[in-house]
Structures are given as C-alpha cells and as structure tokens.
Design a protein around this motif. Structure first.
Motif, PDB file in Angstrom:
ATOM      1  N   MET A 159      -1.794  -4.296   9.768  1.00 47.27           N
ATOM      2  CA  MET A 159      -0.463  -4.873   9.921  1.00 47.27           C
ATOM      3  C   MET A 159       0.302  -4.630   8.624  1.00 47.27           C
ATOM      4  O   MET A 159      -0.308  -4.305   7.616  1.00 47.27           O
ATOM      5  N   PRO A 160       1.637  -4.794   8.631  1.00 46.62           N
ATOM      6  CA  PRO A 160       2.373  -4.716   7.372  1.00 46.62           C
ATOM      7  C   PRO A 160       1.815  -5.753   6.391  1.00 46.62           C
ATOM      8  O   PRO A 160       1.487  -6.879   6.785  1.00 46.62           O
ATOM      9  N   SER A 161       1.696  -5.360   5.120  1.00 47.99           N
ATOM     10  CA  SER A 161       1.059  -6.214   4.116  1.00 47.99           C
ATOM     11  C   SER A 161       1.784  -6.108   2.785  1.00 47.99           C
ATOM     12  O   SER A 161       2.212  -5.022   2.396  1.00 47.99           O
ATOM     13  N   VAL A 162       1.876  -7.244   2.099  1.00 49.25           N
ATOM     14  CA  VAL A 162       2.517  -7.268   0.790  1.00 49.25           C
ATOM     15  C   VAL A 162       1.799  -8.272  -0.099  1.00 49.25           C
ATOM     16  O   VAL A 162       1.372  -9.328   0.344  1.00 49.25           O
ATOM     17  N   LEU A 163       1.637  -7.901  -1.367  1.00 51.81           N
ATOM     18  CA  LEU A 163       1.124  -8.806  -2.386  1.00 51.81           C
ATOM     19  C   LEU A 163       2.302  -9.161  -3.288  1.00 51.81           C
ATOM     20  O   LEU A 163       2.965  -8.273  -3.814  1.00 51.81           O
ATOM     21  N   VAL A 164       2.572 -10.451  -3.429  1.00 52.91           N
ATOM     22  CA  VAL A 164       3.718 -10.942  -4.187  1.00 52.91           C
ATOM     23  C   VAL A 164       3.233 -11.494  -5.526  1.00 52.91           C
ATOM     24  O   VAL A 164       2.314 -12.306  -5.564  1.00 52.91           O
ATOM     25  N   GLU A 165       3.849 -11.041  -6.604  1.00 52.61           N
ATOM     26  CA  GLU A 165       3.591 -11.580  -7.939  1.00 52.61           C
ATOM     27  C   GLU A 165       4.773 -12.471  -8.307  1.00 52.61           C
ATOM     28  O   GLU A 165       5.894 -11.993  -8.485  1.00 52.61           O
ATOM     29  N   LEU A 166       4.533 -13.791  -8.411  1.00 54.45           N
ATOM     30  CA  LEU A 166       5.594 -14.769  -8.652  1.00 54.45           C
ATOM     31  C   LEU A 166       6.156 -14.732 -10.063  1.00 54.45           C
ATOM     32  O   LEU A 166       7.280 -15.163 -10.294  1.00 54.45           O
ATOM     33  N   GLY A 167       5.381 -14.267 -11.006  1.00 55.34           N
ATOM     34  CA  GLY A 167       5.768 -14.256 -12.409  1.00 55.34           C
ATOM     35  C   GLY A 167       4.511 -14.185 -13.258  1.00 55.34           C
ATOM     36  O   GLY A 167       3.394 -14.156 -12.738  1.00 55.34           O
ATOM     37  N   PHE A 168       4.687 -14.160 -14.569  1.00 56.83           N
ATOM     38  CA  PHE A 168       3.571 -13.970 -15.495  1.00 56.83           C
ATOM     39  C   PHE A 168       3.127 -15.292 -16.106  1.00 56.83           C
ATOM     40  O   PHE A 168       3.878 -15.908 -16.868  1.00 56.83           O
TER      41      PHE A 168
ATOM     42  N   PRO B 190      -2.479   0.699  -4.822  1.00 53.98           N
ATOM     43  CA  PRO B 190      -3.663   0.686  -3.955  1.00 53.98           C
ATOM     44  C   PRO B 190      -4.529  -0.555  -4.172  1.00 53.98           C
ATOM     45  O   PRO B 190      -5.406  -0.579  -5.021  1.00 53.98           O
ATOM     46  N   LEU B 191      -4.236  -1.613  -3.420  1.00 60.21           N
ATOM     47  CA  LEU B 191      -4.967  -2.867  -3.507  1.00 60.21           C
ATOM     48  C   LEU B 191      -5.800  -3.075  -2.247  1.00 60.21           C
ATOM     49  O   LEU B 191      -5.381  -2.716  -1.155  1.00 60.21           O
TER      50      LEU B 191
ATOM     51  N   LEU C 286       3.590   1.343   6.214  1.00 60.96           N
ATOM     52  CA  LEU C 286       4.215   1.425   4.896  1.00 60.96           C
ATOM     53  C   LEU C 286       5.698   1.064   4.935  1.00 60.96           C
ATOM     54  O   LEU C 286       6.163   0.249   4.129  1.00 60.96           O
ATOM     55  N   ASP C 287       6.462   1.630   5.850  1.00 56.41           N
ATOM     56  CA  ASP C 287       7.901   1.349   5.901  1.00 56.41           C
ATOM     57  C   ASP C 287       8.176  -0.129   6.137  1.00 56.41           C
ATOM     58  O   ASP C 287       9.044  -0.722   5.492  1.00 56.41           O
ATOM     59  N   GLN C 288       7.428  -0.747   7.045  1.00 54.29           N
ATOM     60  CA  GLN C 288       7.617  -2.174   7.321  1.00 54.29           C
ATOM     61  C   GLN C 288       7.210  -3.021   6.111  1.00 54.29           C
ATOM     62  O   GLN C 288       7.872  -4.008   5.795  1.00 54.29           O
ATOM     63  N   SER C 289       6.140  -2.635   5.444  1.00 52.93           N
ATOM     64  CA  SER C 289       5.685  -3.365   4.256  1.00 52.93           C
ATOM     65  C   SER C 289       6.732  -3.287   3.155  1.00 52.93           C
ATOM     66  O   SER C 289       7.034  -4.294   2.498  1.00 52.93           O
ATOM     67  N   ILE C 290       7.287  -2.115   2.952  1.00 54.63           N
ATOM     68  CA  ILE C 290       8.330  -1.943   1.930  1.00 54.63           C
ATOM     69  C   ILE C 290       9.552  -2.785   2.274  1.00 54.63           C
ATOM     70  O   ILE C 290      10.128  -3.444   1.400  1.00 54.63           O
ATOM     71  N   LEU C 291       9.952  -2.819   3.533  1.00 55.71           N
ATOM     72  CA  LEU C 291      11.118  -3.591   3.948  1.00 55.71           C
ATOM     73  C   LEU C 291      10.942  -5.073   3.647  1.00 55.71           C
ATOM     74  O   LEU C 291      11.821  -5.710   3.057  1.00 55.71           O
ATOM     75  N   ILE C 292       9.804  -5.652   4.021  1.00 51.38           N
ATOM     76  CA  ILE C 292       9.594  -7.081   3.755  1.00 51.38           C
ATOM     77  C   ILE C 292       9.498  -7.323   2.253  1.00 51.38           C
ATOM     78  O   ILE C 292      10.026  -8.313   1.744  1.00 51.38           O
ATOM     79  N   ALA C 293       8.879  -6.420   1.507  1.00 52.50           N
ATOM     80  CA  ALA C 293       8.784  -6.569   0.052  1.00 52.50           C
ATOM     81  C   ALA C 293      10.176  -6.542  -0.584  1.00 52.50           C
ATOM     82  O   ALA C 293      10.469  -7.333  -1.496  1.00 52.50           O
ATOM     83  N   GLN C 294      11.049  -5.661  -0.113  1.00 50.33           N
ATOM     84  CA  GLN C 294      12.412  -5.598  -0.635  1.00 50.33           C
ATOM     85  C   GLN C 294      13.166  -6.895  -0.351  1.00 50.33           C
ATOM     86  O   GLN C 294      13.897  -7.396  -1.207  1.00 50.33           O
TER      87      GLN C 294
ATOM     88  N   MET D  55       0.865  -1.179   0.000  1.00 45.74           N
ATOM     89  CA  MET D  55       0.000   0.000   0.000  1.00 45.74           C
ATOM     90  C   MET D  55       0.892   1.216   0.000  1.00 45.74           C
ATOM     91  O   MET D  55       1.928   1.223   0.642  1.00 45.74           O
ATOM     92  N   GLY D  56       0.504   2.218  -0.705  1.00 45.81           N
ATOM     93  CA  GLY D  56       1.350   3.392  -0.721  1.00 45.81           C
ATOM     94  C   GLY D  56       0.692   4.584  -1.346  1.00 45.81           C
ATOM     95  O   GLY D  56      -0.463   4.527  -1.765  1.00 45.81           O
ATOM     96  N   LEU D  57       1.446   5.630  -1.406  1.00 49.69           N
ATOM     97  CA  LEU D  57       0.927   6.906  -1.862  1.00 49.69           C
ATOM     98  C   LEU D  57       1.303   7.232  -3.294  1.00 49.69           C
ATOM     99  O   LEU D  57       0.872   8.245  -3.821  1.00 49.69           O
TER     100      LEU D  57
END
Length: 186
Positions: free
Chosen positions: A156-165, A147-148, A118-126, A67-69
């Motif tokens: 809580m920190p949240s991330v959506l992972v795209e494994l590939g196409f 914006p999903l 946001l900061d925690q979500s970005i960290l885990i996504a990285q 999630m982000g701006l």
C-alpha cells in the motif's frame, strides 16, 4: 501522543476510515511485525511517525520519507540508521532473511520492492509536509525517497514522517510542548 492525536483526528473527520495502530503504548513491535500487520489487514495507507536525531544539534525541520529509487549518501545514512533498529530484535537474522541494514547492497535491494505505490506515497507525503508548513510553521526538509524497511515491505502507499529533531534542544522543547498537542491537528 502525536500518533494517537492524528489517529483520533482521522477517525473523527473521515467517515468509514478505520485507524489501526501498531502500538498505542510504550512497546516495541518489530519492523516486520509492523509491516505484516498492515499487509494482513489490507490497509489502504501506512504512516509511521518518528522523531529524528542527528550528531549536530543544529539540525532541524520536518521531513517525510517514501520508498523510492533515488539513491544518495544522505538517504543511505538515514536508511541505515532507521533500519538498524532490527538489531534490537530477537532472531533478526532469521526474520529479515539476511537483510543487513549496514550494507548498501541490502538497502538498494529494498528500492526494488515498492515502486507500484510510489506516486501515491509521494502525494500523501507532500500533503503532510504542507500541513507542517502551514499549520505549525515548521521548516520543510522535504519529501525524500529513502529505502526503509517499513516503507518498502507494504502493499500500500507508505510514508515515514519525521516530526523534528530531538537532538536539537529547541525542537525537543517544541515536540514536548502542549502546543504541538493542541494545535498540530485542526
């Protein structure tokens, strides 16, 4: 299969972590059910794992969405595609309180819901993207602020992972291969 493998890895290697799945089989919990579950158990982290697709079969690589701006044309397209799954749900108008995944205004309103994590979500996504690059040599499409529904309605920190196409024949083969199931988590 990948989600179950990731969950097992977390359970095996991280003491005192309880993995809760929104599903373990071929079922379809609604987006609101997924976020309500995470919030009701006071989860510490929400990870949603997906396969991406695009109209051009040459699209490839992995990405993580938080999630982000940041509002871009590409983020709007992705958000509209991912969020439009609510149209498959019964009573979506009532459940989502007027949220319209095709409306830019509705999508932008989601960005106001979760900046606390946001900061925690970005960290885990990285960290996830780094694993894709170093462990399975996947193309890094980066961490995107999109914006999903499933990343904006969690406490809580949240991330959506795209494994590939899956729209890319080579990536589809890789995603269905035994390699991803035996080497992606080590």
């Amino acid at each position: 299969d990948v989600t179950l493998k990731v969950g097992k890895y977390i359970e095996d290697f991280f003491e005192n972590v309880n993995v809760v799945y929104t599903r373990t089989g071929d079922t379809f919990p609604t987006l609101i059910d997924r976020t309500n579950l995470a919030n009701s158990i006071n989860a510490d982290l929400f990870i949603s794992i997906h396969c991406d697709s695009f109209t051009k079969s040459s699209a490839n690589g992995t990405s993580c969405h938080v999630m982000g701006l940041r509002y871009t044309e590409e983020n709007l397209r992705i958000a509209q595609k991912e969020n439009s799954v609510i149209y498959l749900e019964d009573n979506y108008e009532e459940n989502y309180d007027g949220f319209d995944p095709t409306s830019a205004e509705s999508i932008i309103a989601l960005t106001l819901n979760q900046t606390t994590f946001l900061d925690q979500s970005i960290l885990i996504a990285q960290k996830i993207q780094e694993q894709f690059k170093t462990r399975v040599n996947r193309k890094d499409r980066g961490v995107k602020q999109t914006p999903l529904w499933v990343t904006s309605r969690n406490s809580m920190p949240s991330v959506l992972v795209e494994l590939g196409f899956i729209s890319n024949p080579e990536e589809e083969d890789f995603l269905q291969s035994r390699y991803i199931m035996t080497n992606s988590i080590a």
